[in-house]
Design an enzyme around this catalytic site. Sequence first.
Site, PDB file in Angstrom:
ATOM      1  N   TYR A   1      15.772  30.193   8.828  1.00 49.05           N
ATOM      2  CA  TYR A   1      14.503  30.918   9.131  1.00 49.05           C
ATOM      3  C   TYR A   1      14.630  30.906  10.579  1.00 49.05           C
ATOM      4  O   TYR A   1      14.706  29.805  11.250  1.00 49.05           O
ATOM      5  CB  TYR A   1      13.315  30.166   8.579  1.00 49.05           C
ATOM      6  CG  TYR A   1      13.067  30.282   7.081  1.00 49.05           C
ATOM      7  CD1 TYR A   1      12.852  31.459   6.435  1.00 49.05           C
ATOM      8  CD2 TYR A   1      12.980  29.020   6.281  1.00 49.05           C
ATOM      9  CE1 TYR A   1      12.600  31.655   5.362  1.00 49.05           C
ATOM     10  CE2 TYR A   1      12.756  29.202   4.839  1.00 49.05           C
ATOM     11  CZ  TYR A   1      12.472  30.550   4.376  1.00 49.05           C
ATOM     12  OH  TYR A   1      12.164  30.708   2.972  1.00 49.05           O
TER      13      TYR A   1
ATOM     14  N   LYS B   1       0.762  -1.322  -0.097  1.00 53.89           N
ATOM     15  CA  LYS B   1      -0.016   0.021   0.095  1.00 53.89           C
ATOM     16  C   LYS B   1       0.864   1.428  -0.082  1.00 53.89           C
ATOM     17  O   LYS B   1       2.165   1.004   0.290  1.00 53.89           O
ATOM     18  CB  LYS B   1      -0.870  -0.058   1.376  1.00 53.89           C
ATOM     19  CG  LYS B   1      -0.103  -0.108   2.751  1.00 53.89           C
ATOM     20  CD  LYS B   1      -1.058  -0.569   3.717  1.00 53.89           C
ATOM     21  CE  LYS B   1      -0.288  -0.484   4.862  1.00 53.89           C
ATOM     22  NZ  LYS B   1      -1.127  -1.239   6.139  1.00 53.89           N
TER      23      LYS B   1
END
Length: 348
Positions: free
Chosen positions: A233, A12
């Site tokens: 940042y 999956k």
Amino acid sequence: MVAPAKAAAVVKADGYGLGVTRIAPALYRAGCRAFFVADLGEAVELRPLVAGDAAVYVLNGLQPGTEKACAAAAVIPVLNSLEQVANWSAAARSLGRKLAGVLQLDTGMSRLGLSDIEVDEFTANPALRDGIDLTLIMSHLACADDAGSAANPEQLARLRALLDKLPRLPVSLANSGGAFLPADFHFDLVRPGIALYGAMPTNRPTAPMRPVVRLDARVIQVRSIPPGAIVGYGASFTAGQELRIATLAVGYADGWPRHLGNCGAAYCGAVRLPIVGRVSMDSTAVDVTALPAGTLRLGSLVELIGPHQTLDDVAADSGTIAYEILTRLGPRYSRRYRDADPGAAEPD
Ligand SMILES: *Cc1c(COP(=O)(O)O)cnc(C)c1O
């Protein structure tokens, strides 16, 4: 390892992020004949990748309105409720042929499958499964990765009690972690996912896992910064001394966890290169001061997952599990598969 039980493959989420179009055929060539995916879309993609003698199972069940599509695609739904049993039975009757189905029982995880009461209803009304060719009964373990958990024998006992009420059919209980539990957890079919992809599925230290994935990032800039300079940042890192910093072309848009800011690392050989500052969308800065100047330059590769830092290490550093790291590997990576020529010997 689980013989005489058989091993299915859970593929999956695009083969746990690794590319189902490459992984499913490789597993088929290795002898796998049972594949599990999450939904019908994944099953339809998988079906042509493996030959007709392989079964394709849909774990999340049968969505109302998709019964005909599911039958037409020759995939086998895991029936997780009496409603889904009834809908699959109705589809079989309207198509005038038997349709294969898996019955899932809830044995304690409270996620998917028939409850004890629903099992009684199911056994009391044989007409409910008219037209359904039940090929497998399955359940799922909540704590299989914890070999000592009391939940495992409890779920096993509940499953046995429910099986006593049902027709004798092949049974599947164990996922990767369950494969490392005693043999009475293995039944007829085990359903490993993560163990196929090299992560540690159990706290039993003897598990013979080998890495499957290697991940490298390119250096896109190297610079020296003076004491007091900030990195990234939010200015979350300030250099205490002169440092050499390399900027890597990997960021959270690639699934490289933002949680690794100021705590994770990359490696150059055995040298740990600590991540400094926050992880950006497309880049991550590492402190390369420990390396001789000039070791890394524009275009160099450093290791993110490999012999010096495992998938499980990265998962632990970022407060998650290997499953999430793998399934989030983004589309920007250049991916190379070692079995590109199935006839060739595998390099080691
Ligand atoms: C995802 C899944 C698996 C595979 O689990 P792993 O821990 O990756 O081995 C097996 N069974 C079910 C029902 C699943 O949802």
